[in-house]
Design a protein around this motif. Structure first.
Motif, PDB file in Angstrom:
ATOM      1  N   TYR A 141      71.907 -58.157  28.098  1.00 15.61           N
ATOM      2  CA  TYR A 141      71.731 -59.611  28.091  1.00 15.61           C
ATOM      3  C   TYR A 141      70.737 -59.948  29.192  1.00 15.61           C
ATOM      4  CZ  TYR A 141      76.247 -59.252  25.684  1.00 15.61           C
ATOM      5  OH  TYR A 141      77.278 -58.915  24.831  1.00 15.61           O
ATOM      6  N   VAL A 142      69.621 -60.565  28.821  1.00 17.84           N
ATOM      7  CA  VAL A 142      68.546 -60.816  29.777  1.00 17.84           C
ATOM      8  C   VAL A 142      68.308 -62.308  29.922  1.00 17.84           C
ATOM      9  CG1 VAL A 142      66.136 -60.355  30.362  1.00 17.84           C
ATOM     10  CG2 VAL A 142      67.470 -58.633  29.118  1.00 17.84           C
ATOM     11  N   SER A 143      68.243 -62.753  31.170  1.00 22.84           N
ATOM     12  CA  SER A 143      67.929 -64.148  31.470  1.00 22.84           C
ATOM     13  C   SER A 143      66.789 -64.192  32.479  1.00 22.84           C
ATOM     14  CB  SER A 143      69.144 -64.868  32.065  1.00 22.84           C
ATOM     15  OG  SER A 143      70.235 -64.862  31.183  1.00 22.84           O
ATOM     16  N   GLY A 144      65.939 -65.237  32.360  1.00 25.71           N
ATOM     17  CA  GLY A 144      64.882 -65.437  33.343  1.00 25.71           C
ATOM     18  C   GLY A 144      63.553 -64.868  32.925  1.00 25.71           C
ATOM     19  N   SER A 145      62.706 -64.620  33.898  1.00 25.41           N
ATOM     20  CA  SER A 145      61.331 -64.198  33.662  1.00 25.41           C
ATOM     21  C   SER A 145      61.262 -62.754  33.166  1.00 25.41           C
ATOM     22  CB  SER A 145      60.522 -64.335  34.948  1.00 25.41           C
ATOM     23  OG  SER A 145      59.219 -63.813  34.791  1.00 25.41           O
ATOM     24  N   THR A 146      60.296 -62.491  32.295  1.00 25.02           N
ATOM     25  CA  THR A 146      60.043 -61.123  31.842  1.00 25.02           C
ATOM     26  C   THR A 146      58.983 -60.437  32.703  1.00 25.02           C
ATOM     27  OG1 THR A 146      58.384 -61.947  30.265  1.00 25.02           O
ATOM     28  CG2 THR A 146      60.652 -61.677  29.460  1.00 25.02           C
ATOM     29  N   THR A 147      58.462 -61.173  33.673  1.00 24.66           N
ATOM     30  CA  THR A 147      57.468 -60.606  34.583  1.00 24.66           C
ATOM     31  C   THR A 147      58.171 -59.933  35.751  1.00 24.66           C
ATOM     32  OG1 THR A 147      55.861 -62.339  34.039  1.00 24.66           O
ATOM     33  CG2 THR A 147      55.514 -61.120  36.090  1.00 24.66           C
ATOM     34  N   ASP A 148      57.919 -58.658  35.918  1.00 21.17           N
ATOM     35  CA  ASP A 148      58.542 -57.910  37.005  1.00 21.17           C
ATOM     36  C   ASP A 148      57.932 -58.342  38.331  1.00 21.17           C
ATOM     37  OD1 ASP A 148      60.041 -55.947  38.360  1.00 21.17           O
ATOM     38  OD2 ASP A 148      58.356 -54.558  38.274  1.00 21.17           O
ATOM     39  N   VAL A 149      58.784 -58.687  39.292  1.00 19.78           N
ATOM     40  CA  VAL A 149      58.299 -59.053  40.619  1.00 19.78           C
ATOM     41  C   VAL A 149      58.674 -57.956  41.600  1.00 19.78           C
ATOM     42  CG1 VAL A 149      58.448 -61.518  40.155  1.00 19.78           C
ATOM     43  CG2 VAL A 149      60.390 -60.343  41.201  1.00 19.78           C
ATOM     44  N   GLN A 150      57.964 -57.931  42.704  1.00 23.10           N
ATOM     45  CA  GLN A 150      58.254 -56.949  43.737  1.00 23.10           C
ATOM     46  C   GLN A 150      58.423 -57.664  45.064  1.00 23.10           C
ATOM     47  OE1 GLN A 150      55.334 -53.831  43.722  1.00 23.10           O
ATOM     48  NE2 GLN A 150      55.798 -53.191  41.636  1.00 23.10           N
TER      49      GLN A 150
ATOM     50  N   MET B 206      77.138 -63.793  47.402  1.00 19.85           N
ATOM     51  CA  MET B 206      76.151 -63.441  46.379  1.00 19.85           C
ATOM     52  C   MET B 206      74.753 -63.884  46.793  1.00 19.85           C
ATOM     53  SD  MET B 206      77.899 -61.750  44.236  1.00 19.85           S
ATOM     54  CE  MET B 206      77.050 -61.630  42.673  1.00 19.85           C
ATOM     55  N   GLN B 207      74.644 -65.018  47.463  1.00 19.70           N
ATOM     56  CA  GLN B 207      73.337 -65.451  47.955  1.00 19.70           C
ATOM     57  C   GLN B 207      72.829 -64.489  49.027  1.00 19.70           C
ATOM     58  OE1 GLN B 207      74.757 -69.404  48.919  1.00 19.70           O
ATOM     59  NE2 GLN B 207      73.460 -70.330  47.349  1.00 19.70           N
ATOM     60  N   TRP B 208      73.746 -64.008  49.864  1.00 18.77           N
ATOM     61  CA  TRP B 208      73.372 -63.016  50.876  1.00 18.77           C
ATOM     62  C   TRP B 208      72.830 -61.762  50.201  1.00 18.77           C
ATOM     63  CZ3 TRP B 208      75.032 -58.013  51.711  1.00 18.77           C
ATOM     64  CH2 TRP B 208      74.746 -57.430  52.944  1.00 18.77           C
TER      65      TRP B 208
ATOM     66  N   SER C  89      73.702 -66.700  34.306  1.00 21.09           N
ATOM     67  CA  SER C  89      73.365 -68.062  34.728  1.00 21.09           C
ATOM     68  C   SER C  89      73.772 -68.298  36.179  1.00 21.09           C
ATOM     69  CB  SER C  89      74.030 -69.082  33.809  1.00 21.09           C
ATOM     70  OG  SER C  89      75.442 -68.946  33.839  1.00 21.09           O
ATOM     71  N   TYR C  90      74.864 -67.675  36.600  1.00 20.71           N
ATOM     72  CA  TYR C  90      75.351 -67.826  37.980  1.00 20.71           C
ATOM     73  C   TYR C  90      74.306 -67.336  38.978  1.00 20.71           C
ATOM     74  CZ  TYR C  90      78.427 -66.922  42.037  1.00 20.71           C
ATOM     75  OH  TYR C  90      78.994 -66.876  43.279  1.00 20.71           O
ATOM     76  N   LEU C  91      73.774 -66.136  38.765  1.00 23.34           N
ATOM     77  CA  LEU C  91      72.798 -65.586  39.696  1.00 23.34           C
ATOM     78  C   LEU C  91      71.422 -66.235  39.537  1.00 23.34           C
ATOM     79  CD1 LEU C  91      73.848 -61.826  39.576  1.00 23.34           C
ATOM     80  CD2 LEU C  91      74.338 -63.511  41.354  1.00 23.34           C
ATOM     81  N   MET C  92      71.085 -66.662  38.327  1.00 23.59           N
ATOM     82  CA  MET C  92      69.835 -67.388  38.140  1.00 23.59           C
ATOM     83  C   MET C  92      69.851 -68.691  38.941  1.00 23.59           C
ATOM     84  SD  MET C  92      67.632 -65.739  36.262  1.00 23.59           S
ATOM     85  CE  MET C  92      66.518 -67.126  35.972  1.00 23.59           C
TER      86      MET C  92
ATOM     87  N   PHE D 246      70.946 -69.184  41.771  1.00 27.52           N
ATOM     88  CA  PHE D 246      70.675 -68.905  43.181  1.00 27.52           C
ATOM     89  C   PHE D 246      69.241 -68.451  43.425  1.00 27.52           C
ATOM     90  CE2 PHE D 246      75.429 -67.794  43.523  1.00 27.52           C
ATOM     91  CZ  PHE D 246      75.749 -69.112  43.829  1.00 27.52           C
ATOM     92  N   GLY D 247      68.419 -68.438  42.386  1.00 23.27           N
ATOM     93  CA  GLY D 247      67.007 -68.137  42.579  1.00 23.27           C
ATOM     94  C   GLY D 247      66.554 -66.761  42.161  1.00 23.27           C
ATOM     95  N   ALA D 248      67.376 -66.020  41.409  1.00 25.45           N
ATOM     96  CA  ALA D 248      66.931 -64.713  40.918  1.00 25.45           C
ATOM     97  C   ALA D 248      65.759 -64.888  39.960  1.00 25.45           C
ATOM     98  CB  ALA D 248      68.077 -63.990  40.211  1.00 25.45           C
ATOM     99  N   ASN D 249      64.809 -63.969  39.990  1.00 24.74           N
ATOM    100  CA  ASN D 249      63.685 -64.015  39.047  1.00 24.74           C
ATOM    101  C   ASN D 249      64.165 -63.728  37.638  1.00 24.74           C
ATOM    102  OD1 ASN D 249      60.736 -63.982  38.398  1.00 24.74           O
ATOM    103  ND2 ASN D 249      61.202 -61.862  37.849  1.00 24.74           N
ATOM    104  N   SER D 250      65.094 -62.781  37.518  1.00 30.72           N
ATOM    105  CA  SER D 250      65.715 -62.461  36.235  1.00 30.72           C
ATOM    106  C   SER D 250      67.053 -61.794  36.510  1.00 30.72           C
ATOM    107  CB  SER D 250      64.835 -61.526  35.394  1.00 30.72           C
ATOM    108  OG  SER D 250      64.809 -60.227  35.948  1.00 30.72           O
ATOM    109  N   VAL D 251      67.923 -61.862  35.520  1.00 34.23           N
ATOM    110  CA  VAL D 251      69.205 -61.165  35.594  1.00 34.23           C
ATOM    111  C   VAL D 251      69.401 -60.420  34.281  1.00 34.23           C
ATOM    112  CG1 VAL D 251      71.699 -61.331  35.895  1.00 34.23           C
ATOM    113  CG2 VAL D 251      70.190 -62.936  37.093  1.00 34.23           C
ATOM    114  N   THR D 252      69.591 -59.118  34.373  1.00 34.56           N
ATOM    115  CA  THR D 252      69.847 -58.284  33.213  1.00 34.56           C
ATOM    116  C   THR D 252      71.242 -57.691  33.329  1.00 34.56           C
ATOM    117  OG1 THR D 252      67.497 -57.716  32.990  1.00 34.56           O
ATOM    118  CG2 THR D 252      69.094 -56.276  31.880  1.00 34.56           C
ATOM    119  N   SER D 253      72.150 -58.133  32.475  1.00 37.24           N
ATOM    120  CA  SER D 253      73.493 -57.566  32.434  1.00 37.24           C
ATOM    121  C   SER D 253      73.523 -56.491  31.355  1.00 37.24           C
ATOM    122  CB  SER D 253      74.532 -58.643  32.125  1.00 37.24           C
ATOM    123  OG  SER D 253      74.672 -59.522  33.216  1.00 37.24           O
ATOM    124  N   ILE D 254      73.973 -55.305  31.727  1.00 34.14           N
ATOM    125  CA  ILE D 254      74.016 -54.187  30.795  1.00 34.14           C
ATOM    126  C   ILE D 254      75.456 -53.692  30.687  1.00 34.14           C
ATOM    127  CG2 ILE D 254      73.048 -51.960  30.149  1.00 34.14           C
ATOM    128  CD1 ILE D 254      70.766 -52.485  32.100  1.00 34.14           C
TER     129      ILE D 254
END
Length: 357
Positions: A53-62, A82-84, A113-116, A118-126
């Motif tokens: 399950y993928v949420s957010g940007s498909t662009t990989d950030v570093q 979690m923010q820490w 959605s919870y981690l998004m 807080f400002g995550a670029n993307s969240v992938t739950s596997i």
């Protein structure tokens, strides 16, 4: 039958054969849920052993990672914790962070959605369902690009059984070795420490294992992941809510009795609490609940730990660190909390402070 009729019949039979479901493992897949072999429009989908399950940007950030480990006690997650954890993966701007991979063997996309938020670029739950899934290129590559890896709650026995010796295990260890942070809650917390309470047969209760430290529910395996800041430890969750002090003390006694550690340590984290550990060992307790408990014993501890005999074990030095306070794992001391001593005598716990917790 005429030649034309015969030819038509043969053509129809051939078409039907070509249109039927294929059992080939290389048959084309169909987008959608990965629920085993399914047939749709004449195509066969082969279960890859995971659902993503993928949420957010498909662009990989570093980002530039800061490392560390988050030990969460289960129940309602600590927002601050979690923010820490996200921040330890490195920031790409004010309040914006990198890519998160959530690993689990049950559930769905509850963290996305919870981690998004807080400002995550993307969240992938596997959700890993087989060893093949844990060995897949998809899982390996997703972890290799993550700034944060988090283990959700569930059943830690499935984590140990499905992930040991796999590409998933190697990829997570490589990420941690590269300075990226890792976190886990409940079952996810259990598999972060170098000694893992695997719960293969049943979930141990304090009453049961204090009465018999060799009860079949006490199954402790070696490390699944290598987290350098968590050495010589076994962890436990839902700590006060489920009265797990007795079982954590029993785990320490078993590690000594079985010759696996001379002076092991334990960390019990209560529900709604989380412990953020920096690479230098300084830990801060976040959230609500009763905070965390840090247990230690010496190699000369008095111990009666045998099958079908109530546990006797003393002294067990214990420090309760409440929310917002700190503890230093490198020196095993706290400047804000006072240690007390626990003992088990014939399977009954006592405390020199008058309180177990």
């Amino acid at each position: 039958m005429t030649i034309r009729t015969c030819s038509a019949l043969l053509l129809a039979l051939a078409f039907a054969a070509c249109s039927g479901p294929s059992t080939s493992p290389t048959a084309p897949t169909i987008d959608g849920e990965t629920d085993g072999l399914s047939v749709l429009s004449g195509k066969v989908k082969v279960d890859p052993g995971y659902t993503t399950y993928v949420s957010g940007s498909t662009t990989d950030v570093q980002t530039t990672p800061l490392g560390g480990a988050l030990l969460a006690g289960g129940g309602t997650d600590s927002d601050a914790g979690m923010q820490w954890l996200l921040a330890r993966g490195g920031a790409r701007g004010a309040g914006t962070y990198g890519d998160v991979v959530v690993l689990r063997t049950s559930g769905t996309n509850g963290y996305n959605s919870y981690l998004m938020s807080f400002g995550a670029n993307s969240v992938t739950s596997i959700v890993i369902s087989t060893v093949a899934g844990a060995n897949s290129d998809y899982v390996r590559n997703a972890i290799a690009k993550a700034e944060v890896v988090f283990m959700a709650g569930g059943d830690q026995s499935t984590y140990v059984n499905l992930w040991t010796g796999t590409a998933l295990q190697a990829a997570v260890n490589a990420r941690v070795s590269g300075g990226y942070p890792i976190g886990g809650t409940s079952a996810g917390l259990a598999v972060l420490s170098p000694f893992v309470y695997a719960a293969f047969n049943a979930s141990s209760t304090s009453a049961t294992v204090l009465a018999n430290p060799y009860d079949a529910s006490v199954t402790i395996t070696d490390a699944l992941f290598n987290v350098p800041v968590l050495q010589n430890l076994i962890t436990d969750s839902h700590f006060v809510v489920r009265d797990r002090m007795g079982r954590l003390m029993t785990f320490l006694a078993r590690l000594q009795q079985d010759g696996r550690a001379s002076a092991p340590r334990g960390i019990g984290v209560d529900e709604r609490s989380a412990v953020g550990v920096l690479p230098n060992g300084v830990a801060t307790v976040f959230g609500a609940g009763n905070g965390a408990y840090f247990l230690s014993v010496t190699s000369s501890v008095t111990r009666v730990c045998t099958a079908n005999t109530p546990l006797s074990y003393s002294p067990v030095t214990t420090v309760r660190v409440p929310v917002s306070a700190q503890f230093d794992l490198s020196t095993w001391t706290s400047t804000s909390s006072t240690a007390y001593v626990l003992s088990a005598t014939n399977g009954v716990l006592s405390s020199n402070s008058g309180a177990i917790y």
